[in-house]
Design a protein around this motif. Structure first.
Motif, PDB file in Angstrom:
ATOM      1  N   SER A 190      -1.211   6.893  -8.839  1.00  0.00           N
ATOM      2  CA  SER A 190       0.259   7.013  -8.800  1.00  0.00           C
ATOM      3  C   SER A 190       0.916   5.832  -9.506  1.00  0.00           C
ATOM      4  O   SER A 190       0.563   4.681  -9.236  1.00  0.00           O
ATOM      5  N   ALA A 215       0.838  -1.199   0.000  1.00  0.00           N
ATOM      6  CA  ALA A 215       0.000   0.000   0.000  1.00  0.00           C
ATOM      7  C   ALA A 215       0.875   1.252   0.000  1.00  0.00           C
ATOM      8  O   ALA A 215       0.435   2.316  -0.435  1.00  0.00           O
ATOM      9  N   ASN A 268      -6.451   3.325   2.019  1.00  0.00           N
ATOM     10  CA  ASN A 268      -5.105   2.780   2.201  1.00  0.00           C
ATOM     11  C   ASN A 268      -4.855   2.307   3.626  1.00  0.00           C
ATOM     12  O   ASN A 268      -3.925   1.561   3.872  1.00  0.00           O
ATOM     13  N   ASP A 288     -10.013   9.202  -5.777  1.00  0.00           N
ATOM     14  CA  ASP A 288      -8.604   8.935  -5.507  1.00  0.00           C
ATOM     15  C   ASP A 288      -8.374   7.442  -5.740  1.00  0.00           C
ATOM     16  O   ASP A 288      -8.791   6.608  -4.940  1.00  0.00           O
ATOM     17  N   HIS A 331       3.890   4.584  -8.976  1.00  0.00           N
ATOM     18  CA  HIS A 331       4.694   3.701  -8.117  1.00  0.00           C
ATOM     19  C   HIS A 331       3.851   2.673  -7.377  1.00  0.00           C
ATOM     20  O   HIS A 331       4.390   1.684  -6.880  1.00  0.00           O
ATOM     21  N   LYS A 332       2.535   2.895  -7.313  1.00  0.00           N
ATOM     22  CA  LYS A 332       1.680   1.908  -6.638  1.00  0.00           C
ATOM     23  C   LYS A 332       1.182   0.846  -7.613  1.00  0.00           C
ATOM     24  O   LYS A 332       0.576  -0.139  -7.196  1.00  0.00           O
ATOM     25  N   HIS A 348      -6.916   9.495   2.734  1.00  0.00           N
ATOM     26  CA  HIS A 348      -5.479   9.748   2.894  1.00  0.00           C
ATOM     27  C   HIS A 348      -5.294  11.264   3.037  1.00  0.00           C
ATOM     28  O   HIS A 348      -6.092  12.040   2.489  1.00  0.00           O
ATOM     29  N   GLY A 354       2.112  12.322  -9.163  1.00  0.00           N
ATOM     30  CA  GLY A 354       1.472  11.212  -8.469  1.00  0.00           C
ATOM     31  C   GLY A 354       0.104  11.649  -7.998  1.00  0.00           C
ATOM     32  O   GLY A 354      -0.382  12.742  -8.359  1.00  0.00           O
ATOM     33  N   THR A 355      -0.516  10.823  -7.179  1.00  0.00           N
ATOM     34  CA  THR A 355      -1.861  11.114  -6.686  1.00  0.00           C
ATOM     35  C   THR A 355      -1.904  12.456  -5.959  1.00  0.00           C
ATOM     36  O   THR A 355      -2.831  13.251  -6.144  1.00  0.00           O
ATOM     37  N   THR A 356      -0.893  12.705  -5.140  1.00  0.00           N
ATOM     38  CA  THR A 356      -0.863  13.947  -4.360  1.00  0.00           C
ATOM     39  C   THR A 356      -0.923  15.169  -5.276  1.00  0.00           C
ATOM     40  O   THR A 356      -1.764  16.060  -5.097  1.00  0.00           O
ATOM     41  N   VAL A 391     -10.390   3.040  -2.832  1.00  0.00           N
ATOM     42  CA  VAL A 391     -10.029   2.047  -1.817  1.00  0.00           C
ATOM     43  C   VAL A 391      -9.227   2.766  -0.734  1.00  0.00           C
ATOM     44  O   VAL A 391      -8.327   3.541  -1.036  1.00  0.00           O
ATOM     45  N   GLN A 410      -5.188   3.445  -4.422  1.00  0.00           N
ATOM     46  CA  GLN A 410      -5.191   2.066  -3.913  1.00  0.00           C
ATOM     47  C   GLN A 410      -6.135   1.142  -4.674  1.00  0.00           C
ATOM     48  O   GLN A 410      -6.220  -0.039  -4.342  1.00  0.00           O
ATOM     49  N   ALA A 437      -3.509  13.128   1.521  1.00  0.00           N
ATOM     50  CA  ALA A 437      -3.428  13.734   0.177  1.00  0.00           C
ATOM     51  C   ALA A 437      -4.801  14.110  -0.367  1.00  0.00           C
ATOM     52  O   ALA A 437      -4.896  14.904  -1.303  1.00  0.00           O
TER      53      ALA A 437
HETATM   54  N1  PMP Z   1      -4.273   8.481  -1.671  1.00  0.00           N
HETATM   55  C1  PMP Z   1      -4.167   7.238  -1.215  1.00  0.00           C
HETATM   56  C2  PMP Z   1      -5.423   6.456  -0.941  1.00  0.00           C
HETATM   57  C3  PMP Z   1      -2.914   6.673  -1.005  1.00  0.00           C
HETATM   58  O1  PMP Z   1      -2.810   5.434  -0.537  1.00  0.00           O
HETATM   59  C4  PMP Z   1      -1.759   7.439  -1.289  1.00  0.00           C
HETATM   60  C5  PMP Z   1      -0.359   6.890  -1.058  1.00  0.00           C
HETATM   61  N2  PMP Z   1      -0.180   6.228   0.161  1.00  0.00           N
HETATM   62  C6  PMP Z   1      -1.921   8.726  -1.773  1.00  0.00           C
HETATM   63  C7  PMP Z   1      -3.193   9.212  -1.954  1.00  0.00           C
HETATM   64  C8  PMP Z   1      -0.751   9.600  -2.109  1.00  0.00           C
HETATM   65  O2  PMP Z   1      -0.042   9.046  -3.167  1.00  0.00           O
HETATM   66  P1  PMP Z   1       1.377   9.603  -3.570  1.00  0.00           P
HETATM   67  O3  PMP Z   1       2.187   9.667  -2.311  1.00  0.00           O
HETATM   68  O4  PMP Z   1       1.889   8.596  -4.543  1.00  0.00           O
HETATM   69  O5  PMP Z   1       1.176  10.938  -4.189  1.00  0.00           O
END
Ligand code: PMP
Length: 405
Positions: free
Chosen positions: A224, A31, A176, A201, A226-227, A124, A94-96, A174, A204, A126
């Motif tokens: 993202s 995760a 995290n 988002d 990397h996930k 999260h 990435g997602t953030t 989902v 996950q 983010a």
């Molecule tokens: N949203 C969720 C649900 C996440 O699990 C994560 C990463 N743990 C993020 C946002 C942020 O992703 P990132 O750090 O790759 O930008």
């Protein structure tokens, strides 16, 4: 569909084949980030070895190859998310960054004093902090859909929160920290019934479930690289054309303009309008290769395999004396959060690490969700499709030998 062959996929991931503290590595922190198949490592290094050039600007061979590779990455992301058009895919870090992009562009255009933004208790950070920053800038108000004690969203509360001032709903597909799979399709239907757009988002969901933004009718969908077994530093935002054409740019700079005069700048069409500066070209190439890999293995078979592994692990963990699972939703993916009262979470994670097992102990950047359970942190093994029942058996047997005093 062919049967899922976990030993053959494991062979594709070099990082999985190493010893840690004298034990074969068991990687259960998926995760947080995922390991990379050799194909992704090769695609990225091939780009730097042979095709490296900036994109879109020059008419020489390397620049053409780099541009083609970059744009083919965009097409792969389109297919991965089931979007109608590749111009609906914006590359970000990435997602953030993706959520910040939507919050700032949608927010600047559509959110003002007293308007309401609906989030959920299991987000999260983010998907909380960017909206708080926007709320501070605009005077908007954040409303939160609560969860029940299984970690499921209370949809009646959502319906109650939706009002004439609601301007956007932003929700994880989902969780995290708990693994809950949220009913985003229903949430989107309800929100659209009131004319309110929804950001999902997908950080996950994309590693574990087939996603189709058109079937969901999501307005924005973010994930993202990397996930999903791709590189760090790259991710994507899907946005419906109608939004991307009308929202203002996020950042200003090169690539995103058609003409610049000091009096006035004319912007590119989407997605370039939202992609200022030199992007992570090698990252896009690596992400494209990760998506190829996932399609080759088969996302529906990944989801089915992981579903049965999660059930197996959930019942195996229940044999540990005193273990309390955190997040027991009916519909879950990947995540097995727990605490063992009387034993600090860090001690559990360190004990596991001494046996080569990588898990996270902490708040998982989702403090409100963890605090719902009266906690400040949990231990969180999280599965990916390269994990096995043997990994789970070892986790459980090492937990049975946890020093307790
Ligand atoms: N949203 C969720 C649900 C996440 O699990 C994560 C990463 N743990 C993020 C946002 C942020 O992703 P990132 O750090 O790759 O930008």
């Amino acid at each position: 569909l062919s049967a899922f062959d976990v030993s053959s996929v494991r062979a594709d991931f070099p990082a999985l084949h190493q010893e840690v503290n004298g034990h074969p590595l068991i990687f259960l922190d998926n995760a947080a980030t995922t390991q990379k198949p050799q194909a992704v490592i090769d695609a990225t290094s091939h780009f730097y070895a042979k095709d490296n050039s900036n994109i879109h600007r020059a008419a020489y061979a390397l620049a053409e190859r780099a541009t083609a590779a970059f744009e083919s990455g965009r097409e792969k992301v389109r297919e991965f998310l089931g979007a109608a058009d590749k111009h609906e895919i914006i590359f970000v870090r990435g997602t953030t960054e993706g959520i910040n992009l939507v919050a700032q562009t949608y927010g600047r255009k559509h959110i003002g004093q007293g308007d309401e933004i609906i989030l959920t208790e299991l987000e999260h950070h983010a998907n909380i902090v960017p909206w708080q920053l926007l709320a501070e800038q605009t005077g908007a108000v954040i409303k939160v859909i609560p969860i029940n004690d299984r970690g499921e969203l209370i949809l009646d509360e959502f319906v109650r929160l939706l009002g004439p001032k609601t301007k956007i709903v932003s929700v994880a597909h989902v969780s995290n920290s708990l693994g809950t799979v949220n009913p985003v399709e229903t949430i989107i239907q309800i929100a659209h019934g009131r004319g309110v757009p929804v950001l999902v988002d997908g950080a996950q969901s994309t590693p574990h479930l087939p996603v189709n933004v058109q079937a969901l009718d999501a307005d924005f969908y973010v994930f993202s690289g990397h996930k999903v077994f791709g590189p760090t530093g790259i991710g994507a935002v899907y946005g419906k054309t109608q939004w991307l054409e009308t929202l203002p740019p996020y950042q200003g700079g090169g690539h995103m303009i058609r003409d610049v005069r000091f009096e006035k700048t004319v912007f590119q069409h989407p997605p370039e309008k939202f992609e200022a500066g030199t992007p992570d070209i090698a990252g896009v190439v690596g992400l494209g290769s990760a998506i190829d890999y996932l399609f080759k293995v088969g996302i529906p078979s990944i989801a089915a395999y992981e579903h049965s592994l999660l059930e197996y692990a959930t019942s195996a963990l229940s044999t540990i004396p005193g273990l309390q699972p955190i997040g027991t939703a009916t519909n879950k993916a990947s995540v097995l959060s727990f605490v063992i009262p009387g034993i600090p979470n860090e001690n559990i994670a360190k004990h596991l690490d001494r046996h080569g097992i990588a898990v996270r102990a902490g708040h998982h950047c989702a403090l409100p969700a963890i605090r719902h359970f009266g906690l400040e942190s949990s231990v969180r093994p999280s599965l990916a499709f390269y994990n096995t029942r043997e990994d789970v058996d070892t986790l459980v047997s090492v937990l049975h030998r946890l020093p307790r005093k």
